[in-house]
Design an enzyme around this catalytic site. Structure first.
Site, PDB file in Angstrom:
ATOM      1  N   ILE A  18       0.829  -1.204   0.000  1.00  0.00           N
ATOM      2  CA  ILE A  18       0.000   0.000   0.000  1.00  0.00           C
ATOM      3  C   ILE A  18       0.863   1.253   0.000  1.00  0.00           C
ATOM      4  O   ILE A  18       0.635   2.185  -0.781  1.00  0.00           O
ATOM      5  CB  ILE A  18      -0.964  -0.012   1.200  1.00  0.00           C
ATOM      6  N   CYS A 133     -10.308  -1.338   2.769  1.00  0.00           N
ATOM      7  CA  CYS A 133     -10.524  -1.482   1.331  1.00  0.00           C
ATOM      8  C   CYS A 133     -11.976  -1.856   1.051  1.00  0.00           C
ATOM      9  O   CYS A 133     -12.615  -1.296   0.152  1.00  0.00           O
ATOM     10  CB  CYS A 133      -9.570  -2.509   0.734  1.00  0.00           C
ATOM     11  N   PRO A 167       1.026  -9.278   4.578  1.00  0.00           N
ATOM     12  CA  PRO A 167       1.006  -9.544   6.025  1.00  0.00           C
ATOM     13  C   PRO A 167       0.214  -8.514   6.817  1.00  0.00           C
ATOM     14  O   PRO A 167      -0.418  -8.844   7.821  1.00  0.00           O
ATOM     15  CB  PRO A 167       2.488  -9.541   6.410  1.00  0.00           C
TER      16      PRO A 167
END
Length: 314
Positions: A18, A133, A167
């Site tokens: 991200i 998201c 992760p």
């Protein structure tokens, strides 16, 4: 704006998928923003190496290194793309310095922001939270329905490719469901809400797909709901071009068991079903990672909107 001298310097904390995608977006498309620092804790991460190759100042010692950086005083905005737990500490350390914080974790210390729905309400907030998201993809649809008819219950199912779930995403699954469920009510306008996330292991990877269910009064205007949903899709597409309806909005008489939150409701109800897909722009991540792209796109749109109101010298 074209000159970097006329842009606000930003730092990104978190050198994962991200954070790196957001960095690339700012470098390519920043109108009021420019990269001031890219911060991580693993010098060997692809994100930090890519930042170095792109000429972005890097910090490899996390938030402490950022605060000690000689150019920290020029940083006006900080994007946090780490984890919910880490953000709590970051917020405490950044608050005294007066920087604006855009939180891409599920920490939800600041108010929830979904650009197409409520950005104008939080332009002065020192810390804004980008929900999740799944929230960025589905809450606009809940809000689209609730602005024309009461939504007594909304449920969203976000299906993302396992390969796009790093992760950080996996570590925050519980926070994802809690934060998204809260935002369905606070931002989406539903009286009650529930969120479910599915990691899809299919190969080749599938793009992000989302389903939104809303329970509304049985006499609700279906045409008004469809028109509102289509208008909201267009609004989201201004900053997430890969956002689209997968099929027409569906309406069915709800005959199933009422959710626990509505156990006492006996009046006829209509179930509104909205099916979405989100294709990523492919700036740093593959196009199937629409779940990550919508987060970085929403964060950038939010920061740009805030920065547009402030002089660079402020």
């Amino acid at each position: 704006m074209s000159s970097n001298d006329e842009k606000h310097a930003v730092a990104i904390i978190g050198s994962g998928n991200i954070g790196t995608d957001l960095m690339v977006k700012i470098l390519r498309h920043g109108k009021h923003l420019k990269m001031g620092a890219f911060v991580g804790i693993d010098p060997e991460s692809d994100g930090l190496k890519r930042a170095e190759r792109m000429g972005v100042p890097t910090v490899t010692t996390g938030i402490d290194g950022l605060l000690a950086h000689p150019d920290f005083g020029s940083i006006r905005y900080v994007f946090d793309a780490t984890s919910a737990g880490a953000h709590a500490r970051h917020e405490q350390l950044l608050r005294p310095h007066g920087v604006r914080v855009i939180d891409l974790t599920p920490a939800a210390i600041g108010p929830f922001v979904v650009p197409a729905v409520n950005i104008d309400q939080h332009l002065d907030s020192p810390n804004v939270n980008m929900v999740t998201c799944g929230g960025q993809a589905t809450i606009p649809m809940v809000a689209a329905v609730s602005r024309v008819v009461p939504v007594e219950y909304a449920e969203i199912v976000a299906s993302i490719s396992s390969r796009s779930a790093g992760p950080g995403t996996r570590a925050n699954i519980d926070e994802f469901t809690e934060t998204t469920s809260n935002a369905i009510v606070q931002v989406g306008g539903a009286k009650a809400g529930k969120a479910i996330i599915v990691l899809n292991p299919a190969e080749p990877p599938l793009i992000m797909r989302d389903t939104v269910y809303c329970l509304v009064p049985g006499d609700a205007s279906q045409s008004a709901i469809v028109e509102s949903v289509e208008q909201m899709v267009d609004s989201v597409r201004t900053y997430v071009p890969g956002y689209r309806l997968k099929q027409a909005v569906q309406f069915d008489e709800f005959k199933g068991r009422m959710p626990q939150e509505l156990a006492t409701v006996r009046a006829p109800r209509l179930k509104v079903s909205v099916f979405l897909e989100v294709e990523g722009a492919g700036h740093y991540l593959p196009s199937y990672a629409g779940n990550l792209d919508i987060m970085t796109s929403a964060a950038l749109a939010t920061a740009e909107r805030i920065a547009a109101r402030q002089p660079v010298t402020a």
